[in-house]
Design a protein around this motif. Structure first.
Motif: not given
Length: 294
Positions: A246, A251-253, A168, A249, A230-231
């Motif tokens: 994700d 939300r993750l790399e 994340a 968007a 994700l957290e």
């Protein structure tokens, strides 16, 4: 008593693990269902089902008989349809097991499109994340991502599956964004329990480099690892299909995207080439041809 009917009753009882449920579906009484199975056991001279007040399970002989009988019945239905010049229409329940991470929108779309094309097939999909015994547990088919499928089973390659190291933005802001393999040493790892090592090998400037990460969470459930990533709990090693949205968007790399840690194959695995039913054959062909799976 018709042996073929008894065989069909036995197979349905074995699939549903219940005389009452099988009898209801066949529109006969539970006593008649039991009579069919007992007649079959008497003719074969062996017990096919273990019965208790709470459950029904296959005996050792029952496992062998069930595999052959169900395949033969499926084949018989198709032969009869072909002889009568009818189109062989896939039908019945297709019991499928697949990895947990296939619980995603893409695969749900594939299932929906297959069922729309073949409405007489009911899909029973297990995403429990365990390695099932296809024959003993009555599964028609497994989708498995592996580099080396079980040699005792028939395995047809479907597509390649790439796994990415992801994190994340919040975690990477805090811990730093790795640019080379050595930067990963000691980083928090969300460790997939079925992967045997906490170390990973990368192609570095001076050949292969192996680094060990720090497992802060270990689980055999990829969905939990995905949620933990994700957290911002740490880095996770997950299949592309699970994390593509994700990453898109933000939300993750994708950590060090030039590095391919593992690219396995997704196989359709089934017990035998003999009597391959229409529901199994059409499902494998459908999934293999679907562009979303590539």
């Amino acid at each position: 008593m018709d042996s073929l009917v008894s065989m069909r009753v036995f197979c349905l009882v074995a699939e549903l693990k219940s005389f009452a449920t099988a009898a209801q579906r066949l529109r006969i009484s539970p006593a008649m269902a039991s009579k069919h199975v007992m007649q079959l056991e008497k003719r074969l001279g062996t017990r096919l089902l273990n019965r208790t007040s709470r459950r029904v399970s296959l005996s050792e002989s029952g496992v062998l008989y069930f595999e052959q009988a169900r395949q033969m019945l499926d084949s018989l239905d198709e032969v009869e349809a072909a002889v009568s010049n009818a189109t062989v229409v896939p039908h019945g329940t297709l019991r499928l097991t697949a990895p947990v991470w296939m619980a995603n929108a893409m695969f749900a779309g594939v299932l929906a499109d297959y069922q729309a094309r073949y409405p007489d097939v009911r899909l029973d999909v297990d995403l429990g994340g365990r390695m099932v015994n296809l024959v003993e547990e009555g599964y028609d088919l497994a989708l498995r991502a592996t580099g080396a499928p079980d040699e005792a089973l028939i395995a047809r390659p479907i597509t390649k599956v790439a796994f990415h190291m992801v994190g994340a933005p919040a975690y990477l802001d805090r811990a730093g964004r790795p640019t080379k393999p050595a930067d990963l040493a000691g980083r928090s790892l969300l460790h997939y329990a079925l992967y045997p090592s906490e170390s990973f090998s990368f192609a570095g400037e001076h050949g292969t480099e192996t680094v060990k990460l720090n497992p802060v969470l270990r689980s055999g459930n990829e969905t939990l690892l995905h949620m933990a990533a994700l957290e911002g709990m740490g880095l996770a090693f997950l299949p592309k299909w699970l994390v593509a949205e994700d990453i898109a968007a933000g939300r993750l790399e994708h950590v060090m995207p030039g590095q391919v840690l593992f690219e396995g194959k997704l196989f359709a695995v089934y017990p035998s080439r003999k009597y391959l039913s229409a529901k199994v054959r059409t499902f494998i062909d459908f999934v293999a041809a679907d562009r979303r799976m590539r």
